[in-house]
Design an enzyme around this catalytic site. Structure first.
Site: not given
Ligand code: OXD
Ligand code: MN
Length: 622
Positions: A84, A224, A226, A233, A253, A275, A277, A279, A281, A302, A399-401, A432, A533
Site C-alpha cells: 500500500r 497491488y 489494498g 481498505k 480494522h 497490519s 501483526c 491478525k 494468526n 482483517d 509483504n508477499a501475499r 507491536r 495466546n
Molecule cells: C493490511 C492488510 O495492510 O490487511 O492491513 O493488507
Molecule cells: Mn489489514
C-alpha cells in the site's frame, strides 16, 4: 434496437443489469478511460478460470504444479509495486479539517482536476472489467455494495475471492439501489497494436483517492493489494468509517473470532492489530493441548463492521469473503489452519517458486527443517541459501501475499456468513512494542478503553511502504485506514459507548490491550505467542465471568501470575514479570509521546482523552 456503441466500443450491458445509474456511470467512465473492450463480470467459475488462463497466457500468472498446489497461481509484481502507498492515499473531503491531521488531503475539485488528465485514455488498448461486489452477506442489512471498474484481470480474479462478486449483486442493486462507485486503473495505456513489455504493467505515479462526501473511490497507477482491490481498505474501512460515523455504526480494522469453552459456551471477540501483526494468526488460533475442549473459530481476519442493536448489543460481520494475508512467517507452527487453507485454489503474489512448481517463503524452513537448495525468487532471479547468505536476498518479498477464499479455512465459524452477524463480548487492541506496553490489561471502563486504543503505538512492518521498525502511533490500528478526522472518530467511539450503555439491557463489550511482542535484553521475544495466546484469551473470558479478580495497575487491570493457566508451558514468574511490568521510566517517555500525539490531534480531541491521560499520569507518579 441497435446496441449502444461509442467509437466502436460496445456499451451494451447484459440483460440482467437493470440499474440505469450504473449503466450510465459505466458509459461515462468508458468515455473517460477509453478501454478497447468492456467485460461485465458475472462472478462464475467459468469466468474465473478463463481470466486466470488469460493471465497465464500474458505471463502475469504462473500455474503451480497441480499435484502440489491444485488450482493455484503465482503472480510476481513489479518491484516498485509491492505494498500500500500511504503517502499517495488521499481523503478528499470538502473541508481539510474533516480529513484531519492524520490524512493526506486535497480539495475535491483540485483532486478531480489532477486526476482528469491521468484517467483520460488510461485504459486504452485494455479491457475494462465491471466488477460488482457485496461487502458482507448478499442482501444483509449490514452489507454494502460496490462496483469496481478496473483494467486489471488480476484485480477481477482477486475480487472474486475477496468479496461476494458476481451477477447476484445486480439483483441487490435492482433498478435504483445504491452502490459505491470505484474506479481503478493500472495507468498503463497501450497504443494501437502495442503489446505489454512487462507482466506487471503499472505507473510510477500513484493516487489512491477517496471522496467521503460523495462516497467514491478513484485509484491510479498500482495493481497491488489494498491499492487496487478497492473493496478492502478503501471501501470497507475508509469509506465505511464515514458511513459508520453518519449512520451510527463502526467500520474497524479488526479480526473477529468465536471461542467456545468445553461446556459449550461461546463468546465472540474482535481484535484490532496493525497490519502484519498477526491478525490472521490470532483469528485461526489453535489452542494448546492443555486447553482440551476449547475451540477457536474464524469469522474474519482483517475487517469488522459492528452495528448496535435495539437491545444495546453490538453485532459484527466480516464484510470480506477471503483472506489477503502476509505469507512470510506463516507455517505449521505459527498458523496450521492457515497452512491448511492454502492447500488449493490460491493466488500467491510475490512468493518464491520451487523447482517442482510449488511455492516457498521465509518461515517454511521451520516445517521442513531445511532450506530449499534452489528457488526462483519473487523477482525471477535464482536463489540459493548461499546467495541469501552472501547478499541477504529474500526469496519472497516480506509483504508477499496469498489470496484465498474463507471457505478454505478448516476453522471457519458456522456463523461467518450470517447476515445478522455475531454479538461481540470483548474487544482487543494490540500493538507491536518491544518494550513498555504490558502483555495484557483490561480497561476499567469504555472511556479508558477508547484512550488505550487512541494512544496505541506500534513498530511499523512491511505491509506499508516506508521505514520499518519505527514506533508510530496507530490509533485503533486505523491510522492508514481512517476516512475522516481521527479526533472525531474518538468522539464517535465515546458516543457509541454512551448510546448503547443508556439502553442498559446488554453490558458493553469489555476492552483489553495486548502486546505479544516484548523483547528481552538479547532482543528475543519473551512471550511465545501464537497458540499460547489462548492463555491470555482465557483470562479475558474469566474476567467477563468474574472468575479472575486481576490486579490494578497504572494502565488498567492486569492478570496475576496465578490467574493464567500455565499447564504445558514453562513460563516462570520472572518471565511473566518481564512481559507485564510497568517500567515507570519507560512510561515517563511513553507519556511524552502521548502528549505529542494529542497535540497533533488537539483541534477536535474529546476532553475525556485528556482526563484519562491526567489520571494515568497521576497513577504513574505514585
Ligand atoms: C493490511 C492488510 O495492510 O490487511 O492491513 O493488507
Ligand atoms: Mn489489514
Amino acid at each position: 434496437m441497435n446496441a449502444p456503441t461509442m467509437q466502436g466500443l460496445d456499451l451494451q450491458a447484459p440483460a440482467y443489469v437493470k440499474n440505469a445509474k450504473l449503466i450510465a456511470w459505466v458509459a461515462e467512465m468508458a468515455a473517460l478511460c477509453k478501454p478497447a473492450k468492456i467485460h461485465w463480470c458475472d462472478g462464475s467459475k467459468e469466468e474465473y478460470d478463463q481470466l486466470c488462463q488469460q493471465l497465464v497466457d500474458a505471463g502475469t500468472f504462473k500455474k503451480l504444479n497441480p499435484a502440489k498446489r491444485p488450482g493455484s497461481f503465482l503472480a510476481c509484481s513489479d518491484p516498485s509495486d509491492v505494498a500500500r502507498v500511504e503517502d499517495r492515499t488521499y481523503i478528499c473531503s470538502e473541508k481539510k479539517d474533516d480529513a484531519g491531521p492524520t490524512n493526506n488531503w486535497m480539495a475535491p475539485a483540485e483532486m478531480r482536476a489532477t486526476l482528469q488528465p491521468l484517467f483520460d485514455g488510461c485504459m486504452a488498448g485494455r479491457t475494462m472489467y465491471v466488477v460488482p461486489f457485496s461487502m458482507g452477506p448478499l442482501g444483509s442489512p449490514i452489507a454494502h455494495v460496490g462496483v469496481e471498474l478496473s483494467d486489471s484481470a488480476y484485480v477481477a480474479v482477486n475480487m472474486k475471492i475477496m468479496t461476494r462478486m458476481g451477477k447476484a449483486v445486480y439483483d441487490v442493486i435492482g433498478t435504483d439501489g445504491e452502490f459505491v462507485p470505484c474506479v481503478h486503473t493500472i495507468g498503463a495505456p497501450l497504443k494501437a497494436g502495442e503489446k505489454d513489455t512487462t507482466t506487471w504493467p503499472c505507473n510510477k505515479t500513484k493516487y489512491i483517492v477517496h471522496y467521503p462526501e460523495t462516497r467514491e473511490i478513484w485509484s491510479f497507477g498500482s495493481g497491488y493489494g489494498g491499492n487496487a482491490l478497492l473493496g478492502k481498505k478503501c471501501l470497507a474501512l475508509r469509506i465505511a468509517s464515514t458511513m459508520g460515523r453518519d449512520q451510527g455504526w463502526l467500520a474497524e480494522h479488526m479480526l473477529i473470532l468465536g471461542v467456545t469453552n468445553p461446556e459449550g459456551k461461546k463468546y465472540h471477540v474482535a481484535a484490532a492489530f496493525p497490519s502484519a501483526c498477526g491478525k490472521t494468526n490470532f483469528s485461526m488460533l489453535v489452542p494448546p493441548k492443555a486447553f482440551d475442549g476449547w475451540k477457536v473459530t474464524t469469522i474474519g481476519d482483517d475487517i469488522a463492521w459492528i452495528k448496535p442493536q435495539a437491545d444495546g448489543s453490538l453485532r459484527a460481520i466480516n464484510p470480506e469473503a477471503g483472506y489477503f494475508g502476509v505469507a512470510p512467517g506463516t507455517n505449521y507452527h505459527t498458523n496450521p489452519n492457515c497452512m491448511a487453507s492454502l492447500d488449493k485454489d490460491v493466488i500467491f503474489t510475490n512468493v518464491a517458486l520451487t523447482d517442482d512448481g510449488d511455492v516457498w517463503w521465509e518461515g517454511m524452513e521451520k516445517d521442513s527443517g531445511q532450506m530449499p537448495d534452489h528457488l526462483i525468487d519473487w523477482q525471477g532471479k535464482d536463489w540459493t541459501p548461499q546467495i541469501a547468505k552472501e547478499t541477504g536476498a529474500k526469496a519472497a518479498h516480506p509483504n508477499a501475499r496469498f489470496t484465498v477464499a474463507a471457505t478454505n479455512n478448516p476453522a471457519l465459524d458456522d456463523a461467518w456468513d450470517d447476515p445478522k452477524g455475531v454479538k461481540i463480548d470483548a474487544i482487543i487492541f494490540g500493538g507491536r512494542r518491544s518494550t513498555t506496553v504490558p502483555l495484557v490489561t483490561e480497561a476499567r471502563n469504555w472511556t479508558e478503553g477508547v484512550y488505550m486504543a487512541a494512544t496505541m503505538g506500534s513498530e511499523t512492518t512491511a505491509a506499508a511502504f516506508g521505514a520499518q521498525g519505527v514506533v508510530r502511533r496507530d490509533p485503533f490500528a486505523m491510522l492508514p485506514f481512517m476516512g475522516y478526522n481521527m479526533s472525531d472518530y474518538f468522539q464517535h467511539w465515546l458516543n457509541m459507548g454512551e448510546k448503547v450503555e443508556k439502553i442498559g439491557q446488554t453490558p458493553l463489550p469489555r476492552i483489553f490491550t495486548t502486546n505479544w511482542f516484548r523483547k528481552n535484553a538479547d532482543g528475543k521475544f519473551v512471550w511465545p505467542g501464537y497458540g499460547e495466546n489462548m492463555r491470555v484469551l482465557k483470562w479475558m473470558l474469566d474476567r467477563i465471568e468474574s472468575k479472575a479478580e486481576g490486579q490494578q495497575t497504572a494502565f488498567g487491570v492486569a492478570p496475576t501470575y496465578a490467574e493464567i493457566n500455565w499447564t504445558g508451558l514453562e513460563f516462570t514468574p520472572e518471565q511473566f514479570e518481564s512481559v507485564t511490568n510497568i517500567d515507570k521510566a519507560a512510561w515517563a517517555e511513553e507519556m511524552k509521546l502521548h502528549t505529542e500525539h494529542f497535540d497533533k490531534l488537539a483541534q477536535r480531541l474529546p476532553k475525556e482523552m485528556l482526563e484519562i491521560k491526567d489520571a494515568l499520569e497521576k497513577r504513574l507518579a505514585v
